[in-house]
Write a protein that holds these residues in place. Sequence first.
Motif, PDB file in Angstrom:
ATOM      1  N   ASP A 194       0.657  -1.045  -0.282  1.00  0.00           N
ATOM      2  CA  ASP A 194       0.216  -0.334  -0.195  1.00  0.00           C
ATOM      3  C   ASP A 194       0.707   1.160   0.144  1.00  0.00           C
ATOM      4  O   ASP A 194       0.529   2.485   0.531  1.00  0.00           O
ATOM      5  CB  ASP A 194      -1.149  -0.087   0.995  1.00  0.00           C
ATOM      6  N   GLY A 195       2.414   0.889  -0.630  1.00  0.00           N
ATOM      7  CA  GLY A 195       3.020   2.037  -0.131  1.00  0.00           C
ATOM      8  C   GLY A 195       3.607   2.936   0.779  1.00  0.00           C
ATOM      9  O   GLY A 195       4.593   4.021   1.297  1.00  0.00           O
ATOM     10  N   THR A 196       3.273   2.344   2.181  1.00  0.00           N
ATOM     11  CA  THR A 196       3.300   2.488   3.678  1.00  0.00           C
ATOM     12  C   THR A 196       4.793   1.537   3.877  1.00  0.00           C
ATOM     13  O   THR A 196       5.119   0.461   3.390  1.00  0.00           O
ATOM     14  CB  THR A 196       2.730   2.412   4.829  1.00  0.00           C
ATOM     15  N   THR A 197       5.812   2.018   4.740  1.00  0.00           N
ATOM     16  CA  THR A 197       7.064   1.330   5.465  1.00  0.00           C
ATOM     17  C   THR A 197       6.654   1.290   6.843  1.00  0.00           C
ATOM     18  O   THR A 197       5.869   1.331   8.014  1.00  0.00           O
ATOM     19  CB  THR A 197       8.242   1.831   5.234  1.00  0.00           C
ATOM     20  N   ILE A 198       6.966  -0.029   6.981  1.00  0.00           N
ATOM     21  CA  ILE A 198       7.319  -0.474   8.819  1.00  0.00           C
ATOM     22  C   ILE A 198       8.645  -0.712   9.008  1.00  0.00           C
ATOM     23  O   ILE A 198       9.791  -1.228   8.275  1.00  0.00           O
ATOM     24  CB  ILE A 198       6.593  -1.743   8.859  1.00  0.00           C
ATOM     25  N   ILE A 199       9.672  -0.075  10.041  1.00  0.00           N
ATOM     26  CA  ILE A 199      10.557  -0.100   9.816  1.00  0.00           C
ATOM     27  C   ILE A 199      11.036  -0.969  11.495  1.00  0.00           C
ATOM     28  O   ILE A 199       9.807  -1.175  12.051  1.00  0.00           O
ATOM     29  CB  ILE A 199      11.763   1.315  11.338  1.00  0.00           C
ATOM     30  N   THR A 200      12.364  -2.365  10.818  1.00  0.00           N
ATOM     31  CA  THR A 200      12.292  -3.400  12.021  1.00  0.00           C
ATOM     32  C   THR A 200      13.436  -2.837  12.260  1.00  0.00           C
ATOM     33  O   THR A 200      14.620  -2.218  12.162  1.00  0.00           O
ATOM     34  CB  THR A 200      12.220  -4.360  10.620  1.00  0.00           C
TER      35      THR A 200
END
Length: 275
Positions: A194-200
């Motif tokens: 969906d174009g979002t990101t999650i930092i891991t």
Amino acid sequence: MKAIINSFKNHISFSNFWVRNSFIVVLLSIILNHLTEPENFPLHRDYKFPLFPIVVSIIAGGVVIIIVKFNFNYFKDKYFSKKINRQILLRFLFSTLGYITILYLSLYYGLNGLINGIESYSIYHLLTGLSVTLLMNTLLITILTAPDIYKLHKLISIKGTFKVQQGGKTSLVKYPEIAFIYSENKIVSIAKTDGTTIITNFTLNEVERKISEQSFFRANRQIILHARSIEQVQSIENGKLSVLLKPTISDKKAFLITISRYKKQEFMNWFNRSY
């Protein structure tokens, strides 16, 4: 009482490996032993139920089931949980047949020698019996493991989940939500469809060990791709590939990466298998 009944149903369910394959072995033993001798055929006038051969076949089939199960579990833990392809499947088949061959030779030179003496040994009978045994067991192994291998293939392809923990918050990211995973300034992020990101808090090497190689590809030191992230593949100079990724991440330009000529064939093999 209800809990006991439910537990019993779970154990006798046809989806259970032991129940399903025990039924298959018994059924095949009955059918095949009715076809081995004319008098064993039900319509023969001297028909006699082949009880002893059927019992022997069931015992032998039970041993094969145990061998297949233990070898399948080994491959499941070491290989199938990460990747399922033709080479690994053939390695599983041939290693299982190898264990069956060792068992066959042990019985032939051990039990057969004790019962009939060493004069009963014959290379012709040994090779003939071993060939038929391996042929039948190839069919049996395929029947026994096909449903479980299919389920594993579906599982590693579409049902994996990442557990991402950061700042006391835990997020679950399912494989179908992942477009690609990239490293920027030593920070690894998951780019979602969906174009979002999650930092891991992972490194890319840690991610690579967790993911399914069936679904993802390590393109270079900075990025791991899922096939759904690929918008366009183009050949460029020096045998390299230029790959345009989707979706475009907010506040960033579209990702355009290069596949080296050394990884080009590996990438194309993976990409073609993915569609």
